[in-house]
Design an enzyme around this catalytic site. Sequence first.
Site, PDB file in Angstrom:
ATOM      1  N   ALA A  67       0.878  -1.178   0.000  1.00 54.78           N
ATOM      2  CA  ALA A  67       0.000   0.000   0.000  1.00 54.78           C
ATOM      3  C   ALA A  67       0.908   1.218   0.000  1.00 54.78           C
ATOM      4  O   ALA A  67       2.071   1.131   0.411  1.00 54.78           O
ATOM      5  CB  ALA A  67      -0.871  -0.013   1.241  1.00 54.78           C
ATOM      6  N   GLY A 112       0.533  -4.967   0.802  1.00 53.59           N
ATOM      7  CA  GLY A 112      -0.668  -5.025  -0.026  1.00 53.59           C
ATOM      8  C   GLY A 112      -0.444  -5.730  -1.358  1.00 53.59           C
ATOM      9  O   GLY A 112      -1.390  -6.231  -1.963  1.00 53.59           O
ATOM     10  N   GLU A 115      -0.779  -9.321  -0.559  1.00 55.14           N
ATOM     11  CA  GLU A 115      -2.217  -9.524  -0.314  1.00 55.14           C
ATOM     12  C   GLU A 115      -3.013  -9.522  -1.623  1.00 55.14           C
ATOM     13  O   GLU A 115      -3.926 -10.321  -1.800  1.00 55.14           O
ATOM     14  CB  GLU A 115      -2.734  -8.435   0.631  1.00 55.14           C
ATOM     15  CG  GLU A 115      -2.189  -8.587   2.047  1.00 55.14           C
ATOM     16  CD  GLU A 115      -2.517  -7.401   2.936  1.00 55.14           C
ATOM     17  OE1 GLU A 115      -2.082  -6.270   2.622  1.00 55.14           O
ATOM     18  OE2 GLU A 115      -3.226  -7.595   3.937  1.00 55.14           O
ATOM     19  N   GLU A 135       4.673  -5.173   7.233  1.00 51.69           N
ATOM     20  CA  GLU A 135       3.964  -4.060   7.882  1.00 51.69           C
ATOM     21  C   GLU A 135       4.449  -3.755   9.290  1.00 51.69           C
ATOM     22  O   GLU A 135       4.397  -2.612   9.737  1.00 51.69           O
ATOM     23  CB  GLU A 135       2.447  -4.350   7.923  1.00 51.69           C
ATOM     24  CG  GLU A 135       1.744  -4.248   6.581  1.00 51.69           C
ATOM     25  CD  GLU A 135       1.753  -5.532   5.780  1.00 51.69           C
ATOM     26  OE1 GLU A 135       2.501  -6.472   6.142  1.00 51.69           O
ATOM     27  OE2 GLU A 135       1.012  -5.619   4.787  1.00 51.69           O
TER      28      GLU A 135
HETATM   29  N1  COA Z   1       4.584   3.120  -0.614  1.00 50.53           N
HETATM   30  C1  COA Z   1       4.965   4.280  -1.175  1.00 50.53           C
HETATM   31  N2  COA Z   1       6.083   4.409  -1.908  1.00 50.53           N
HETATM   32  C2  COA Z   1       6.851   3.319  -2.081  1.00 50.53           C
HETATM   33  C3  COA Z   1       6.526   2.084  -1.521  1.00 50.53           C
HETATM   34  C4  COA Z   1       5.326   1.996  -0.760  1.00 50.53           C
HETATM   35  N3  COA Z   1       4.906   0.864  -0.216  1.00 50.53           N
HETATM   36  N4  COA Z   1       7.480   1.190  -1.842  1.00 50.53           N
HETATM   37  C5  COA Z   1       8.376   1.849  -2.599  1.00 50.53           C
HETATM   38  N5  COA Z   1       7.995   3.147  -2.737  1.00 50.53           N
HETATM   39  C6  COA Z   1       8.684   4.204  -3.477  1.00 50.53           C
HETATM   40  C7  COA Z   1       9.877   4.746  -2.726  1.00 50.53           C
HETATM   41  O1  COA Z   1       9.467   5.708  -1.766  1.00 50.53           O
HETATM   42  C8  COA Z   1      10.682   5.325  -3.850  1.00 50.53           C
HETATM   43  O2  COA Z   1      10.091   6.568  -4.231  1.00 50.53           O
HETATM   44  P1  COA Z   1      11.021   7.905  -4.392  1.00 50.53           P
HETATM   45  O3  COA Z   1      11.941   7.566  -5.522  1.00 50.53           O
HETATM   46  O4  COA Z   1      10.032   8.979  -4.717  1.00 50.53           O
HETATM   47  O5  COA Z   1      11.736   8.072  -3.093  1.00 50.53           O
HETATM   48  C9  COA Z   1      10.437   4.354  -4.997  1.00 50.53           C
HETATM   49  O6  COA Z   1       9.223   3.680  -4.677  1.00 50.53           O
HETATM   50  C10 COA Z   1      11.524   3.325  -5.181  1.00 50.53           C
HETATM   51  O7  COA Z   1      11.690   2.640  -3.957  1.00 50.53           O
HETATM   52  P2  COA Z   1      13.121   2.439  -3.237  1.00 50.53           P
HETATM   53  O8  COA Z   1      12.879   2.220  -1.780  1.00 50.53           O
HETATM   54  O9  COA Z   1      14.025   3.551  -3.616  1.00 50.53           O
HETATM   55  O10 COA Z   1      13.629   1.106  -3.952  1.00 50.53           O
HETATM   56  P3  COA Z   1      14.639   0.042  -3.357  1.00 50.53           P
HETATM   57  O11 COA Z   1      14.986  -0.862  -4.472  1.00 50.53           O
HETATM   58  O12 COA Z   1      15.759   0.726  -2.661  1.00 50.53           O
HETATM   59  O13 COA Z   1      13.832  -0.779  -2.233  1.00 50.53           O
HETATM   60  C11 COA Z   1      11.916  -1.961  -1.383  1.00 50.53           C
HETATM   61  C12 COA Z   1      12.755  -1.603  -2.613  1.00 50.53           C
HETATM   62  C13 COA Z   1      10.679  -2.693  -1.878  1.00 50.53           C
HETATM   63  C14 COA Z   1      12.723  -2.892  -0.464  1.00 50.53           C
HETATM   64  C15 COA Z   1      11.528  -0.681  -0.626  1.00 50.53           C
HETATM   65  O14 COA Z   1      10.985   0.243  -1.549  1.00 50.53           O
HETATM   66  C16 COA Z   1      10.521  -0.880   0.469  1.00 50.53           C
HETATM   67  O15 COA Z   1      10.876  -1.379   1.534  1.00 50.53           O
HETATM   68  N6  COA Z   1       9.239  -0.498   0.249  1.00 50.53           N
HETATM   69  C17 COA Z   1       8.223  -0.562   1.247  1.00 50.53           C
HETATM   70  C18 COA Z   1       7.724  -1.985   1.387  1.00 50.53           C
HETATM   71  C19 COA Z   1       6.646  -2.055   2.462  1.00 50.53           C
HETATM   72  O16 COA Z   1       6.893  -1.803   3.614  1.00 50.53           O
HETATM   73  N7  COA Z   1       5.437  -2.416   2.035  1.00 50.53           N
HETATM   74  C20 COA Z   1       4.324  -2.558   2.919  1.00 50.53           C
HETATM   75  C21 COA Z   1       3.592  -1.276   3.015  1.00 50.53           C
HETATM   76  S1  COA Z   1       2.234  -1.414   4.147  1.00 50.53           S
END
Ligand code: COA
Length: 258
Positions: A67, A112, A115, A135
């Site tokens: 999400a 999400g 999910e 989460e």
């Molecule tokens: N919500 C909003 N934005 C998200 C996102 C999320 N769940 N997951 C990734 N993004 C965005 C990042 O903020 C970034 O945006 P920006 O360039 O404007 O800063 C972009 O997507 C790229 O993500 P980034 O973190 O730079 O890529 P990465 O390869 O370094 O890491 C992940 C990848 C998936 C490990 C990392 O993005 C992450 O941990 N995301 C969140 C996962 C999460 O907690 N999901 C559950 C949410 S309830």
Amino acid sequence: MSAFQNLITENKDGISIITINRPDKLNALNRQTIVEIGEAIKQAIADKSVAGIIITGSGPKAFVAGADIKEFMSLSGDQGKAMARSGQEIFQVIENSPKPVIAAVNGFALGGGCELSMACHLRVASENAQFGQPEVNLGLIPGYGGTQRLVRYIGRSKALELMMTAGMIPAQQALQLGLVNYVVAPDALIAKCIELLNVIKTKSPEAISSVIRATNAYDGTQQGFEAELTEFGKCFTTEDIKEGINAFIEKRKPQFAR
Ligand code: COA
């Protein structure tokens, strides 16, 4: 099909392909995107030319990275609950689709995203896919059905481990756990989903819908068996059973109407 802000939709020979298209945000599900997914699924269900549906993510890196975390800022408890409820309702539209829905998991399927994939009937993952429910890193829990569906797919013990450690599991491990149906090379992902849907397409659409309804009714109680009886009985009232049985007797392939 109508244009969406965050989705690309196409109808490829009777298969609706819905691509979540926010690659710069790793296809994170903001409110708009979830609503659009619900609309796209409803359109595909209503479209008689569509026999099956594929949901995938845009770009090489992510199916859906969760999400949209930025939308969580400053929500009240009631607002958080309402947001999760409407997300759950849309995911239930997917799960209850009378037409088969396959998640083509082309990278991160987190929160999400995991999910969403679990709300689909089948999951095909690319070799680089990773699944997780992270989460608790954010002080949250899964809210789009994850605590319930993950238990069904991989059992309580592994589900709790995944949710409590916030760990990620690679596609091959997800396959071993029964979370995904197949793991394929990234460039073979959509083709594998189409191959599966092309098999399902040759079967009785009424019976496929009944299989989905009866299977969705599984809750470990007698109620699931009752649902199976109801669906079994319904099959006898369809045109498909006449065609299926006649085709068997006449030693030909059945031609089911859509
Ligand atoms: N919500 C909003 N934005 C998200 C996102 C999320 N769940 N997951 C990734 N993004 C965005 C990042 O903020 C970034 O945006 P920006 O360039 O404007 O800063 C972009 O997507 C790229 O993500 P980034 O973190 O730079 O890529 P990465 O390869 O370094 O890491 C992940 C990848 C998936 C490990 C990392 O993005 C992450 O941990 N995301 C969140 C996962 C999460 O907690 N999901 C559950 C949410 S309830």
